[in-house]
Design an enzyme around this catalytic site. Structure first.
Site, PDB file in Angstrom:
ATOM      1  N   TYR A  34      38.175  45.104  54.352  1.00 32.38           N
ATOM      2  CA  TYR A  34      38.047  45.524  52.954  1.00 32.38           C
ATOM      3  C   TYR A  34      36.724  46.266  52.750  1.00 32.38           C
ATOM      4  O   TYR A  34      36.687  47.366  52.194  1.00 32.38           O
ATOM      5  CB  TYR A  34      38.128  44.280  52.068  1.00 32.38           C
ATOM      6  CG  TYR A  34      37.972  44.527  50.597  1.00 32.38           C
ATOM      7  CD1 TYR A  34      38.844  45.379  49.921  1.00 32.38           C
ATOM      8  CD2 TYR A  34      36.978  43.893  49.859  1.00 32.38           C
ATOM      9  CE1 TYR A  34      38.719  45.592  48.561  1.00 32.38           C
ATOM     10  CE2 TYR A  34      36.857  44.095  48.497  1.00 32.38           C
ATOM     11  CZ  TYR A  34      37.721  44.940  47.848  1.00 32.38           C
ATOM     12  OH  TYR A  34      37.594  45.142  46.493  1.00 32.38           O
ATOM     13  N   ILE A  58      40.646  44.669  35.611  1.00 35.49           N
ATOM     14  CA  ILE A  58      39.562  45.508  35.075  1.00 35.49           C
ATOM     15  C   ILE A  58      40.148  46.780  34.454  1.00 35.49           C
ATOM     16  O   ILE A  58      39.747  47.215  33.378  1.00 35.49           O
ATOM     17  CB  ILE A  58      38.530  45.846  36.174  1.00 35.49           C
ATOM     18  CG1 ILE A  58      37.911  44.555  36.721  1.00 35.49           C
ATOM     19  CG2 ILE A  58      37.438  46.771  35.629  1.00 35.49           C
ATOM     20  CD1 ILE A  58      36.946  44.755  37.891  1.00 35.49           C
TER      21      ILE A  58
END
Ligand code: UDP
Length: 319
Positions: free
Chosen positions: A149, A12
């Site tokens: 996470y 990204i």
């Protein structure tokens, strides 16, 4: 002044750098090339308006220096991919929490606008669909590595929002839903590039579980346009904002779609979760974003559909 993109060599990040350069900005990238690659930026470095610094965002002195030179900071550096998170949990937690702390400290010192790319993982196992920004997060047990996470990213969000509350540091927290596009690698478990690779190589397309779990896939270009606009949107400051696509598809249907668009004769096979990720893996059944907030803020609407996403990934892998 430059724009700082941490994690700018990632999938990204490199698309974001390309867009910033196209707008005439100078760009500084800090990336340790752990999951990002030099190849993602190679052609951009030639432009001389992009400076790549190969180091980790936990290097506070370096981060301080770069933030001082920057007019705004996009903080994308982070461990990514369920596979990596399960295989390397220490690195995941340290890079996410430590890195964000160091970047935010410098942004607070120099009063630089800060945009954090967080994740839809933060919603955890929530079953109320679609997910809206103020919904509760529903985490699994700490013994299930996947959740490290989500918790680490949630802590990043808390820290960013705390800076907004305490000193009105302009922070924007963006929760990215499954984002896909050219140059994404399937290496860290991401399903679309993984399926495309399997299909193009004539290998079995591996659907985990019963394949009835669903996701919504957004084209990286839609995401980049939203990130650029949100950074400039005063009303986005101090806010948590979903970005993605809300077109939902089961993973089994995705496998069929990939098979069709690649013209592959690969079989579609189902693999139990335990075999794919090891014992005690928790998956999310559905994950759909409520996009009304980002629509109200910047008029966002995803422009690219799933077929275009799959076609772009096929094209990129063929190259
Ligand atoms: N998945 C799959 N086969 C693969 C890789 C992933 O069936 O080869 C499934 C995975 O179990 C999940 C979905 O695809 O249900 C999306 O996985 P991914 O890791 O891309 O993203 P997530 O949404 O889980 O973060």
């Amino acid at each position: 002044m430059s724009i700082l993109v941490t994690g700018g060599a990632g999938f990204i990040g490199s698309h974001l750098c390309r867009a910033l350069l196209a707008q005439g900005e100078d760009v500084i990238v800090i990336d340790d090339l752990s999951t990002g690659t030099y190849d993602n930026l190679a052609e951009l470095e030639d432009s001389k308006r992009l400076r790549l610094i190969v180091d980790n965002v936990n290097n506070a002195a370096l981060v301080d220096e770069c933030v001082r030179e920057a007019s705004a900071v996009y903080h994308l550096a982070s461990a990514v991919g369920v596979r990596l998170i399960i295989d390397q949990p220490v690195r995941t937690i340290e890079s996410i929490v430590g890195g964000t702390e160091s970047v935010l400290k410098a942004c607070a010192r120099y009063r630089r606008p800060f945009l954090l790319t967080s994740t839809s993982e933060v919603y955890g196992k929530g079953s109320k669909v679609p997910f809206s920004e103020n919904d509760d997060t529903v985490m699994g047990a700490t013994s299930t590595r996947r959740w490290s996470y989500a918790c680490a990213k949630a802590l990043d969000e808390f820290l960013a929002l705390a800076h907004w509350v305490e000193s009105k540091l302009p922070v924007i927290v963006v929760r990215l839903f499954n984002t896909v596009g050219p140059r994404q690698t399937g290496q860290y478990g991401m399903v679309v590039p993984g399926f495309v690779k399997q299909a193009l190589n004539g290998q079995p397309i591996t659907v985990y579980g019963d394949g009835q779990q669903s996701r919504c896939f957004a084209h990286v270009q839609d995401i980049i346009e939203a990130l650029l606009q949100l950074m400039l949107c005063p009303k986005a400051r101090g806010q948590v904002i979903n970005i993605g696509n809300n077109q939902e598809i089961t993973i089994l249907a995705l496998a069929e779609r990939v098979k069709k668009l690649t013209g592959s004769s690969s079989p579609i096979v189902k693999i139990p979760y335990d075999q794919a990720y090891g014992e005690g893996f928790d998956d999310m059944r559905r994950r759909v974003p409520d996009l009304s907030k980002v629509h109200n803020l910047i008029g966002y609407q995803p422009k690219r559909d799933l077929d275009q996403i799959i076609r772009d990934v096929i094209e990129s892998q063929k190259q």
